[in-house]
Design an enzyme around this catalytic site. Sequence first.
Site, PDB file in Angstrom:
ATOM      1  N   ARG A  88       0.848  -1.201   0.000  1.00  0.00           N
ATOM      2  CA  ARG A  88       0.000   0.000   0.000  1.00  0.00           C
ATOM      3  C   ARG A  88       0.881   1.248   0.000  1.00  0.00           C
ATOM      4  O   ARG A  88       0.525   2.271  -0.575  1.00  0.00           O
ATOM      5  CB  ARG A  88      -0.934  -0.010   1.214  1.00  0.00           C
ATOM      6  CG  ARG A  88      -1.987  -1.106   1.141  1.00  0.00           C
ATOM      7  CD  ARG A  88      -2.961  -1.063   2.307  1.00  0.00           C
ATOM      8  NE  ARG A  88      -3.963  -2.118   2.225  1.00  0.00           N
ATOM      9  CZ  ARG A  88      -3.837  -3.328   2.755  1.00  0.00           C
ATOM     10  NH1 ARG A  88      -2.748  -3.650   3.428  1.00  0.00           N
ATOM     11  NH2 ARG A  88      -4.806  -4.213   2.642  1.00  0.00           N
ATOM     12  N   ASP A 148     -11.570  -4.732   7.074  1.00  0.00           N
ATOM     13  CA  ASP A 148     -10.697  -5.724   7.698  1.00  0.00           C
ATOM     14  C   ASP A 148     -11.477  -6.588   8.693  1.00  0.00           C
ATOM     15  O   ASP A 148     -11.248  -7.798   8.796  1.00  0.00           O
ATOM     16  CB  ASP A 148      -9.517  -5.031   8.401  1.00  0.00           C
ATOM     17  CG  ASP A 148      -8.605  -4.320   7.408  1.00  0.00           C
ATOM     18  OD1 ASP A 148      -8.458  -4.828   6.280  1.00  0.00           O
ATOM     19  OD2 ASP A 148      -8.049  -3.260   7.753  1.00  0.00           O
ATOM     20  N   ARG A 151     -13.525  -9.131   6.855  1.00  0.00           N
ATOM     21  CA  ARG A 151     -12.686 -10.272   6.442  1.00  0.00           C
ATOM     22  C   ARG A 151     -12.450 -11.210   7.624  1.00  0.00           C
ATOM     23  O   ARG A 151     -12.582 -12.439   7.515  1.00  0.00           O
ATOM     24  CB  ARG A 151     -11.344  -9.758   5.899  1.00  0.00           C
ATOM     25  CG  ARG A 151     -11.494  -9.099   4.542  1.00  0.00           C
ATOM     26  CD  ARG A 151     -10.193  -8.508   4.026  1.00  0.00           C
ATOM     27  NE  ARG A 151     -10.382  -8.029   2.662  1.00  0.00           N
ATOM     28  CZ  ARG A 151      -9.658  -7.066   2.099  1.00  0.00           C
ATOM     29  NH1 ARG A 151      -8.686  -6.467   2.768  1.00  0.00           N
ATOM     30  NH2 ARG A 151      -9.898  -6.703   0.861  1.00  0.00           N
ATOM     31  N   HIS A 175      -4.083  -0.012   8.556  1.00  0.00           N
ATOM     32  CA  HIS A 175      -4.568  -0.882   7.478  1.00  0.00           C
ATOM     33  C   HIS A 175      -3.329  -1.405   6.756  1.00  0.00           C
ATOM     34  O   HIS A 175      -2.898  -0.867   5.755  1.00  0.00           O
ATOM     35  CB  HIS A 175      -5.450  -0.051   6.540  1.00  0.00           C
ATOM     36  CG  HIS A 175      -6.091  -0.832   5.442  1.00  0.00           C
ATOM     37  ND1 HIS A 175      -6.789  -1.995   5.649  1.00  0.00           N
ATOM     38  CD2 HIS A 175      -6.157  -0.602   4.105  1.00  0.00           C
ATOM     39  CE1 HIS A 175      -7.243  -2.441   4.497  1.00  0.00           C
ATOM     40  NE2 HIS A 175      -6.871  -1.616   3.538  1.00  0.00           N
TER      41      HIS A 175
HETATM   42  P1  NAD Z   1      -9.416   2.062  -9.820  1.00  0.00           P
HETATM   43  O1  NAD Z   1      -8.143   2.241 -10.557  1.00  0.00           O
HETATM   44  O2  NAD Z   1     -10.411   1.085 -10.324  1.00  0.00           O
HETATM   45  O3  NAD Z   1     -10.158   3.478  -9.729  1.00  0.00           O
HETATM   46  C1  NAD Z   1      -9.544   4.662  -9.355  1.00  0.00           C
HETATM   47  C2  NAD Z   1     -10.251   5.800 -10.080  1.00  0.00           C
HETATM   48  O4  NAD Z   1      -9.723   7.038  -9.596  1.00  0.00           O
HETATM   49  C3  NAD Z   1     -10.046   5.767 -11.597  1.00  0.00           C
HETATM   50  O5  NAD Z   1     -11.296   5.749 -12.250  1.00  0.00           O
HETATM   51  C4  NAD Z   1      -9.282   7.076 -11.872  1.00  0.00           C
HETATM   52  O6  NAD Z   1      -9.601   7.665 -13.112  1.00  0.00           O
HETATM   53  C5  NAD Z   1      -9.755   7.935 -10.699  1.00  0.00           C
HETATM   54  N1  NAD Z   1      -8.918   9.090 -10.454  1.00  0.00           N
HETATM   55  C6  NAD Z   1      -7.555   9.198 -10.508  1.00  0.00           C
HETATM   56  N2  NAD Z   1      -7.181  10.452 -10.212  1.00  0.00           N
HETATM   57  C7  NAD Z   1      -8.308  11.161  -9.950  1.00  0.00           C
HETATM   58  C8  NAD Z   1      -8.565  12.507  -9.589  1.00  0.00           C
HETATM   59  N3  NAD Z   1      -7.572  13.374  -9.420  1.00  0.00           N
HETATM   60  N4  NAD Z   1      -9.851  12.878  -9.423  1.00  0.00           N
HETATM   61  C9  NAD Z   1     -10.864  12.008  -9.580  1.00  0.00           C
HETATM   62  N5  NAD Z   1     -10.689  10.715  -9.930  1.00  0.00           N
HETATM   63  C10 NAD Z   1      -9.411  10.303 -10.115  1.00  0.00           C
HETATM   64  O7  NAD Z   1      -9.030   1.734  -8.313  1.00  0.00           O
HETATM   65  P2  NAD Z   1     -10.005   1.131  -7.193  1.00  0.00           P
HETATM   66  O8  NAD Z   1      -9.890  -0.340  -7.190  1.00  0.00           O
HETATM   67  O9  NAD Z   1     -11.329   1.772  -7.331  1.00  0.00           O
HETATM   68  O10 NAD Z   1      -9.259   1.648  -5.865  1.00  0.00           O
HETATM   69  C11 NAD Z   1      -9.282   3.022  -5.520  1.00  0.00           C
HETATM   70  C12 NAD Z   1      -8.433   3.281  -4.297  1.00  0.00           C
HETATM   71  O11 NAD Z   1      -9.020   2.663  -3.164  1.00  0.00           O
HETATM   72  C13 NAD Z   1      -7.005   2.706  -4.387  1.00  0.00           C
HETATM   73  O12 NAD Z   1      -6.088   3.614  -3.820  1.00  0.00           O
HETATM   74  C14 NAD Z   1      -7.096   1.447  -3.550  1.00  0.00           C
HETATM   75  O13 NAD Z   1      -5.836   1.052  -3.042  1.00  0.00           O
HETATM   76  C15 NAD Z   1      -8.032   1.920  -2.468  1.00  0.00           C
HETATM   77  N6  NAD Z   1      -8.657   0.862  -1.687  1.00  0.00           N
HETATM   78  C16 NAD Z   1      -8.706   1.053  -0.344  1.00  0.00           C
HETATM   79  C17 NAD Z   1      -9.310   0.109   0.466  1.00  0.00           C
HETATM   80  C18 NAD Z   1      -9.389   0.334   1.958  1.00  0.00           C
HETATM   81  O14 NAD Z   1      -9.620  -0.596   2.694  1.00  0.00           O
HETATM   82  N7  NAD Z   1      -9.218   1.543   2.433  1.00  0.00           N
HETATM   83  C19 NAD Z   1      -9.831  -1.054  -0.096  1.00  0.00           C
HETATM   84  C20 NAD Z   1      -9.776  -1.219  -1.478  1.00  0.00           C
HETATM   85  C21 NAD Z   1      -9.186  -0.237  -2.266  1.00  0.00           C
END
Ligand code: NAD
Length: 308
Positions: A88, A148, A151, A175
Amino acid sequence: MRNKITIVGAGNVGATAAHWALSRGLGDVVLLDVVEGVPQGKALDLLQAGPVEGFSYRIFGTNAYEDTAGSDVVIITAGLARKPGMSREDLLAKNVAIVKACAEQVCRYSPDSVLIVVTNPIDAMVYTAFKVSGFPRNRVVGMAGVLDSARYRTFIAEALGVAAKDVSAMVMGIHGDNMLPLIRLANVSGVPVTDLLSAEALAAIVKRTQHGGIEIVNHLKTGSAFYTPGLAAVEMAEAILFDQKRVLPCAAYVEGEFGFSGCFLGVPVVLGQGGIERIIEFPLNPEEKVAMAESERAVRQQMAATGL
Ligand code: NAD
């Protein structure tokens, strides 16, 4: 008055959160992304589920923050997701810039909103949103603990062959690999899991929970989990929008709670109207204290890397 929820980032997590938000009747949804056409197309597709699913709320896709004005809750999912071999932390530099840009715009158009940050590494990204927005600590919260813990609960339920909803268990701390799935508080309808599973079985479940994210990344190869992350963010939004006083583990800015100050850590909070109403503090045993201190150390390293 209808609730207004903005979801920033229309990727896997964002679009899935929009889906859950509509099906659970949270309110009208604005789906925003930098990529032209993606939020518009996904929103239109979801809107057309209304007659079949029976929801009357609207969803609108956009690239313009003007359309997000007056949101009650904003879920930030914008940013890169992990691929196999990535931690991460590897996402940090790129996602700090993205979350900064999003938080600046969000707080300009929705100054009274509650921010739920999902982008990884979450403990540093929620800190970034907190610093950039200038919002009080009760209105900036990170999503990790609900996922978490879900899960953890799933793996306990699988080991016992019982319904997952009857398993109550919580994950605290960062996390990441240092997260703290609490064994002594985990129970099945009130029966301690320590009376039902061996120490070895519980240790294996804890380890699998700590690596629950990468297990899915390694299967998918092109990204990370999104169904349960999207739902977990919506569960938090629902608690806030409907003033449910839910007790959920969330990344909250601590000011003395559990002996830590000045950083975001996963702790149980009461979520209601206005965001985090309070952090629920309780005595930790010596091993749990050590684990939380390790979490704090790792979070502070990430915070330093944000340059904020
Ligand atoms: P993804 O790549 O499918 O989607 C990310 C989106 O963000 C894309 O559509 C992209 O165009 C958009 N984006 C990028 N820059 C941007 C901006 N400046 N303004 C607006 N939109 C923008 O990724 P995902 O699978 O949807 O994951 C998104 C984030 O969530 C990742 O950082 C991932 O690691 C995180 N995540 C966190 C958890 C958690 O437990 N906190 C769990 C799963 C995923």
